[in-house]
Design an enzyme around this catalytic site. Sequence first.
Site, mmCIF file in Angstrom:
data_model
loop_
_atom_site.group_PDB
_atom_site.id
_atom_site.type_symbol
_atom_site.label_atom_id
_atom_site.label_comp_id
_atom_site.label_asym_id
_atom_site.label_seq_id
_atom_site.Cartn_x
_atom_site.Cartn_y
_atom_site.Cartn_z
ATOM 1 N N GLU A 73 0.823 -1.210 0.000
ATOM 2 C CA GLU A 73 0.000 0.000 0.000
ATOM 3 C C GLU A 73 0.862 1.267 0.000
ATOM 4 O OE1 GLU A 73 -3.166 0.165 -0.227
ATOM 5 O OE2 GLU A 73 -3.868 2.031 0.675
ATOM 6 N N ASP A 74 1.901 1.261 0.796
ATOM 7 C CA ASP A 74 2.600 2.517 1.081
ATOM 8 C C ASP A 74 3.951 2.689 0.397
ATOM 9 O OD1 ASP A 74 0.490 2.934 2.725
ATOM 10 O OD2 ASP A 74 1.561 2.606 4.611
#
Length: 499
Positions: A73-74
């Site tokens: 996600e990051d």
Amino acid sequence: MTDLLKAIPHQFNHEEQALLRKALEFAAKAHAGQKRKNGEDYIIHPRGAAIILGQIFPDTTTLAATLLHDVYEDTGVSLEDINKNFGEDIAKLVDGVTKLGHVRFRDSKDKFYVENLRKLFFATSEDIRVILIKLADRIHNMRTISHIPKDKQVKVASETLEVYAPIAARLGIGSWKDELEDLSFQIVHPKEYQETKDIQVKELSSRDENVKEMQKYLIHTLKNEGIKFLDISGRVKRLYSLFHKLKKYDGDISKIHDIIALRIITKSTADCYAALGAIHKHFQPVPGRIKDYIATPKPNGYQSIHTTVIGKGGKTFEIQIRTDLMHEEAERGIAAHWFYNEEGKNHPFTRGLQAPWLKELRAWQENVENPEEFLENLKIDFFKNRIFVYTPKGDIKDLPSGATVIDFAFSVHTDLALHMMGARINGKMASIYDELEKEDVVEIIKNKNPVKISPKWQEYAKTNNAKSKIRAFLNEQNRGLIQRVKDMSFPLPKFFRRK
Ligand code: MN
């Protein structure tokens, strides 16, 4: 790395240690330069979540996925990268957690809310490990929530209280449920939190001596009677559950018997009952306050015997009796079942994964067309209290409270439901529309031939299982009727004919 291993109460072999080290290093590299709101390196968060998970579920694959849970996600790392480095199982878990991260429970007007909620529960029944990671992630975020702005804190905490804590409860993970509730309670209802805390503190200080004395009596009594036990200790009711109980009794503290309870831990179930017998021999039990959750566990698997007795000086005490295994189960819930299963140990407590509500959930979520209806059903089935009723042979059926004979029949067998013409509840004649109460013994009276289903059945069915089957059969019935009308080749009776 050594810190991580030390913080988890489990002996990992060399291979497992290597995998965890690889995952931690991979995640640290991917998150390099990223900071949390409090200025710490980001890796503190996945590491913290892994330590939380490790307390109840020290499974290496799931722990590695927890360390990697925010990587996709990051950071620039792709799922293929994770797959290449850690294999498909771990990549799938990370993917599941990432998808769950997109679920927004906070804004119920959001159109995607219900759809995403569905995905959440789909993931639940497909792979419970995703939920475990997500819960550990949330606990770590809740523990460090003071670093984010106040208004955001309230949003996150209400979501935790409304969604995450009930899920932990449903999975039987008492330790997580308690922590999530108490951390959020303080933020969502600060005034009530303080009031409840004041009541608890006052009660604790006024009863402390009393409880210690009672503990001594109990130890003495059990030893004298020759009953084996591992431990007797005091347990204090958690604030959020005390708050709810106070609300239920309009703040009348004298009605609450379990703010402080004494807990007896034994080695065997037989010792639990022996301890109960000895206690009742020496202390007068309060009628109606004996609950045997060993014989009849709660739907989430909780097992224990609760009794309230009148102690020295006329004070009432709640006493909880359970084995060490039951105690561990109450803390770890479904994670305990899973772990023992995976290891292939012969462990008697394997109910968890086959929990009827989990199966039912999976069955009907596939047939949902209308998201609003799904949400309504979810509220009823997932969060409401459940009752236990019995078949004449003594099989236990787990139903939501408010369930009727119709729900019972469908939960036993669809064919039985399609032949039912009446019922006996505890030996007395009853209607199929009658509401059941806990511990009812229900017998269905069968017709020789299948009966015609009335649309009224739908109104009286409370479970999704019964509702969806009734709907399907009603549709079938209607289709059949239309078909028969179409098939009619004979002339209509005279009075139907147009002049
Ligand atoms: Mn996270």
